[in-house]
Design a protein around this motif. Structure first.
Motif, PDB file in Angstrom:
ATOM      1  N   ALA A 150      -1.054  16.378  52.181  1.00  0.00           N
ATOM      2  CA  ALA A 150      -2.378  16.279  51.548  1.00  0.00           C
ATOM      3  C   ALA A 150      -3.415  15.775  52.540  1.00  0.00           C
ATOM      4  O   ALA A 150      -4.547  16.283  52.585  1.00  0.00           O
ATOM      5  CB  ALA A 150      -2.311  15.377  50.323  1.00  0.00           C
ATOM      6  N   ALA A 151      -3.054  14.790  53.353  1.00  0.00           N
ATOM      7  CA  ALA A 151      -3.988  14.257  54.355  1.00  0.00           C
ATOM      8  C   ALA A 151      -4.381  15.322  55.366  1.00  0.00           C
ATOM      9  O   ALA A 151      -5.512  15.322  55.869  1.00  0.00           O
ATOM     10  CB  ALA A 151      -3.367  13.053  55.069  1.00  0.00           C
ATOM     11  N   ALA A 152      -3.477  16.258  55.645  1.00  0.00           N
ATOM     12  CA  ALA A 152      -3.769  17.350  56.575  1.00  0.00           C
ATOM     13  C   ALA A 152      -4.524  18.493  55.891  1.00  0.00           C
ATOM     14  O   ALA A 152      -4.899  19.469  56.542  1.00  0.00           O
ATOM     15  CB  ALA A 152      -2.472  17.877  57.188  1.00  0.00           C
ATOM     16  N   GLY A 153      -4.754  18.379  54.594  1.00  0.00           N
ATOM     17  CA  GLY A 153      -5.500  19.404  53.864  1.00  0.00           C
ATOM     18  C   GLY A 153      -4.682  20.632  53.527  1.00  0.00           C
ATOM     19  O   GLY A 153      -5.242  21.674  53.178  1.00  0.00           O
ATOM     20  N   LEU A 154      -3.360  20.537  53.588  1.00  0.00           N
ATOM     21  CA  LEU A 154      -2.499  21.689  53.343  1.00  0.00           C
ATOM     22  C   LEU A 154      -2.115  21.851  51.878  1.00  0.00           C
ATOM     23  O   LEU A 154      -1.775  22.951  51.441  1.00  0.00           O
ATOM     24  CB  LEU A 154      -1.233  21.599  54.195  1.00  0.00           C
ATOM     25  CG  LEU A 154      -1.466  21.645  55.698  1.00  0.00           C
ATOM     26  CD1 LEU A 154      -0.172  21.359  56.449  1.00  0.00           C
ATOM     27  CD2 LEU A 154      -2.048  22.998  56.104  1.00  0.00           C
ATOM     28  N   ILE A 155      -2.149  20.751  51.121  1.00  0.00           N
ATOM     29  CA  ILE A 155      -1.834  20.800  49.693  1.00  0.00           C
ATOM     30  C   ILE A 155      -2.860  19.975  48.943  1.00  0.00           C
ATOM     31  O   ILE A 155      -3.605  19.199  49.540  1.00  0.00           O
ATOM     32  CB  ILE A 155      -0.409  20.269  49.392  1.00  0.00           C
ATOM     33  CG1 ILE A 155      -0.287  18.792  49.756  1.00  0.00           C
ATOM     34  CG2 ILE A 155       0.648  21.120  50.091  1.00  0.00           C
ATOM     35  CD1 ILE A 155       0.981  18.129  49.254  1.00  0.00           C
ATOM     36  N   GLU A 156      -2.874  20.146  47.612  1.00  0.00           N
ATOM     37  CA  GLU A 156      -3.793  19.386  46.788  1.00  0.00           C
ATOM     38  C   GLU A 156      -3.236  19.234  45.379  1.00  0.00           C
ATOM     39  O   GLU A 156      -2.343  19.980  44.975  1.00  0.00           O
ATOM     40  CB  GLU A 156      -5.169  20.063  46.740  1.00  0.00           C
ATOM     41  CG  GLU A 156      -5.130  21.492  46.247  1.00  0.00           C
ATOM     42  CD  GLU A 156      -6.404  22.272  46.548  1.00  0.00           C
ATOM     43  OE1 GLU A 156      -7.194  21.833  47.403  1.00  0.00           O
ATOM     44  OE2 GLU A 156      -6.591  23.318  45.919  1.00  0.00           O
ATOM     45  N   VAL A 157      -3.752  18.257  44.658  1.00  0.00           N
ATOM     46  CA  VAL A 157      -3.373  18.047  43.266  1.00  0.00           C
ATOM     47  C   VAL A 157      -4.221  18.991  42.421  1.00  0.00           C
ATOM     48  O   VAL A 157      -5.441  19.025  42.551  1.00  0.00           O
ATOM     49  CB  VAL A 157      -3.613  16.583  42.837  1.00  0.00           C
ATOM     50  CG1 VAL A 157      -3.340  16.398  41.350  1.00  0.00           C
ATOM     51  CG2 VAL A 157      -2.753  15.643  43.664  1.00  0.00           C
ATOM     52  N   VAL A 158      -3.557  19.771  41.542  1.00  0.00           N
ATOM     53  CA  VAL A 158      -4.283  20.723  40.710  1.00  0.00           C
ATOM     54  C   VAL A 158      -4.180  20.437  39.221  1.00  0.00           C
ATOM     55  O   VAL A 158      -4.908  21.034  38.431  1.00  0.00           O
ATOM     56  CB  VAL A 158      -3.831  22.181  40.955  1.00  0.00           C
ATOM     57  CG1 VAL A 158      -4.236  22.654  42.312  1.00  0.00           C
ATOM     58  CG2 VAL A 158      -2.363  22.357  40.703  1.00  0.00           C
ATOM     59  N   ASP A 159      -3.264  19.556  38.855  1.00  0.00           N
ATOM     60  CA  ASP A 159      -3.061  19.313  37.438  1.00  0.00           C
ATOM     61  C   ASP A 159      -2.297  18.003  37.273  1.00  0.00           C
ATOM     62  O   ASP A 159      -1.833  17.411  38.245  1.00  0.00           O
ATOM     63  CB  ASP A 159      -2.260  20.467  36.819  1.00  0.00           C
ATOM     64  CG  ASP A 159      -2.369  20.552  35.304  1.00  0.00           C
ATOM     65  OD1 ASP A 159      -3.145  19.772  34.697  1.00  0.00           O
ATOM     66  OD2 ASP A 159      -1.670  21.394  34.710  1.00  0.00           O
ATOM     67  N   THR A 160      -2.160  17.592  36.041  1.00  0.00           N
ATOM     68  CA  THR A 160      -1.368  16.420  35.689  1.00  0.00           C
ATOM     69  C   THR A 160      -0.507  16.786  34.491  1.00  0.00           C
ATOM     70  O   THR A 160      -0.968  17.492  33.587  1.00  0.00           O
ATOM     71  CB  THR A 160      -2.285  15.239  35.300  1.00  0.00           C
ATOM     72  OG1 THR A 160      -3.143  14.950  36.398  1.00  0.00           O
ATOM     73  CG2 THR A 160      -1.477  14.007  34.969  1.00  0.00           C
ATOM     74  N   CYS A 161       0.740  16.360  34.517  1.00  0.00           N
ATOM     75  CA  CYS A 161       1.580  16.491  33.341  1.00  0.00           C
ATOM     76  C   CYS A 161       2.343  15.184  33.173  1.00  0.00           C
ATOM     77  O   CYS A 161       2.144  14.246  33.942  1.00  0.00           O
ATOM     78  CB  CYS A 161       2.499  17.709  33.428  1.00  0.00           C
ATOM     79  SG  CYS A 161       3.689  17.681  34.757  1.00  0.00           S
ATOM     80  N   TYR A 162       3.206  15.106  32.185  1.00  0.00           N
ATOM     81  CA  TYR A 162       3.856  13.844  31.855  1.00  0.00           C
ATOM     82  C   TYR A 162       5.368  14.008  31.808  1.00  0.00           C
ATOM     83  O   TYR A 162       5.874  15.038  31.375  1.00  0.00           O
ATOM     84  CB  TYR A 162       3.326  13.325  30.508  1.00  0.00           C
ATOM     85  CG  TYR A 162       1.854  13.025  30.592  1.00  0.00           C
ATOM     86  CD1 TYR A 162       1.419  11.760  30.950  1.00  0.00           C
ATOM     87  CD2 TYR A 162       0.902  14.016  30.377  1.00  0.00           C
ATOM     88  CE1 TYR A 162       0.064  11.484  31.074  1.00  0.00           C
ATOM     89  CE2 TYR A 162      -0.447  13.753  30.501  1.00  0.00           C
ATOM     90  CZ  TYR A 162      -0.860  12.489  30.851  1.00  0.00           C
ATOM     91  OH  TYR A 162      -2.188  12.217  30.984  1.00  0.00           O
ATOM     92  N   SER A 163       6.055  12.979  32.271  1.00  0.00           N
ATOM     93  CA  SER A 163       7.516  12.991  32.239  1.00  0.00           C
ATOM     94  C   SER A 163       7.985  12.788  30.799  1.00  0.00           C
ATOM     95  O   SER A 163       7.187  12.478  29.910  1.00  0.00           O
ATOM     96  CB  SER A 163       8.070  11.885  33.133  1.00  0.00           C
ATOM     97  OG  SER A 163       7.831  10.612  32.550  1.00  0.00           O
ATOM     98  N   GLU A 164       9.275  12.951  30.583  1.00  0.00           N
ATOM     99  CA  GLU A 164       9.842  12.711  29.255  1.00  0.00           C
ATOM    100  C   GLU A 164       9.586  11.279  28.802  1.00  0.00           C
ATOM    101  O   GLU A 164       9.513  11.008  27.611  1.00  0.00           O
ATOM    102  CB  GLU A 164      11.349  12.994  29.278  1.00  0.00           C
ATOM    103  CG  GLU A 164      11.704  14.463  29.507  1.00  0.00           C
ATOM    104  CD  GLU A 164      11.257  15.359  28.356  1.00  0.00           C
ATOM    105  OE1 GLU A 164      11.315  14.933  27.186  1.00  0.00           O
ATOM    106  OE2 GLU A 164      10.834  16.497  28.645  1.00  0.00           O
ATOM    107  N   LYS A 165       9.457  10.354  29.754  1.00  0.00           N
ATOM    108  CA  LYS A 165       9.204   8.945  29.437  1.00  0.00           C
ATOM    109  C   LYS A 165       7.715   8.653  29.265  1.00  0.00           C
ATOM    110  O   LYS A 165       7.318   7.517  29.048  1.00  0.00           O
ATOM    111  CB  LYS A 165       9.774   8.050  30.534  1.00  0.00           C
ATOM    112  CG  LYS A 165      11.283   8.126  30.624  1.00  0.00           C
ATOM    113  CD  LYS A 165      11.787   7.246  31.725  1.00  0.00           C
ATOM    114  CE  LYS A 165      13.298   7.346  31.819  1.00  0.00           C
ATOM    115  NZ  LYS A 165      13.825   6.507  32.896  1.00  0.00           N
ATOM    116  N   GLY A 166       6.870   9.678  29.422  1.00  0.00           N
ATOM    117  CA  GLY A 166       5.439   9.507  29.239  1.00  0.00           C
ATOM    118  C   GLY A 166       4.677   9.091  30.484  1.00  0.00           C
ATOM    119  O   GLY A 166       3.504   8.754  30.415  1.00  0.00           O
ATOM    120  N   ARG A 167       5.331   9.128  31.650  1.00  0.00           N
ATOM    121  CA  ARG A 167       4.644   8.772  32.896  1.00  0.00           C
ATOM    122  C   ARG A 167       3.815   9.955  33.395  1.00  0.00           C
ATOM    123  O   ARG A 167       4.272  11.083  33.423  1.00  0.00           O
ATOM    124  CB  ARG A 167       5.658   8.373  33.967  1.00  0.00           C
ATOM    125  CG  ARG A 167       6.327   7.070  33.668  1.00  0.00           C
ATOM    126  CD  ARG A 167       7.118   6.592  34.867  1.00  0.00           C
ATOM    127  NE  ARG A 167       7.771   5.344  34.543  1.00  0.00           N
ATOM    128  CZ  ARG A 167       9.054   5.115  34.697  1.00  0.00           C
ATOM    129  NH1 ARG A 167       9.834   6.049  35.193  1.00  0.00           N
ATOM    130  NH2 ARG A 167       9.560   3.956  34.369  1.00  0.00           N
TER     131      ARG A 167
END
Length: 150
Positions: free
Chosen positions: A77-94
């Motif tokens: 991410a720091a190199a600009g090669l990937i990025e966060v596009v969404d958020t989802c939640y684990s079975e535990k709600g994290r």
């Protein structure tokens, strides 16, 4: 009963038609080389080229710890090669970030920045001849061959 929080993402890998160009004398090029300097980082990057994924999913598919995955994701991410596009939640709600390759494909040019205009013109004319999508697929396959598929 349905879940209130999404446990899966509907994000997809999307690439723009205009690649960013890095030359060997760019500061960013060193960051890209450093971020992709290990087989683990390359495997994660290849996986994210195929589909968006959470750190937990990557850890499971690559048989490694989530902490190790986070280390490589931070570098990519720091190199600009990937990025966060969404958020989802684990079975535990994290809450979990969903990562994908950056929208702008990166073309690494092993010439200096003085040569960039000529290289971009050559790329544009080649891309207009064969089409951008087949060219990006070819470049992706070449990168997989250079970095070695697992």
């Amino acid at each position: 009963m349905g879940r209130l929080l999404p446990t899966e993402t509907d994000a997809s890998v999307e690439r723009s038609e205009e690649p960013s160009v890095l030359c060997i004398d760019d500061e960013e090029t060193s960051e890209v080389f450093s971020a992709l300097g290990s087989e683990t980082a390359q495997a994660i990057f290849r996986l994210l080229n195929e589909e968006p994924a959470t750190p937990a999913t990557i850890a499971q598919r690559q048989d490694m710890s989530v902490q190790n995955v986070h280390y490589h994701l931070d570098n990519l991410a720091a190199a600009g090669l990937i990025e966060v596009v969404d958020t989802c939640y684990s079975e535990k709600g994290r809450e979990m970030d969903v990562f994908v390759v950056a929208e702008d494909p990166t073309l690494l040019f092993l010439g200096t920045s003085d040569d960039t205009p000529a290289m971009k013109r050559a790329f544009d004319s080649f891309a207009s001849f064969v089409g951008v999508s087949p060219l990006l697929v070819t470049l992706g396959e070449a990168a997989s061959w250079v970095f070695g598929d697992e």
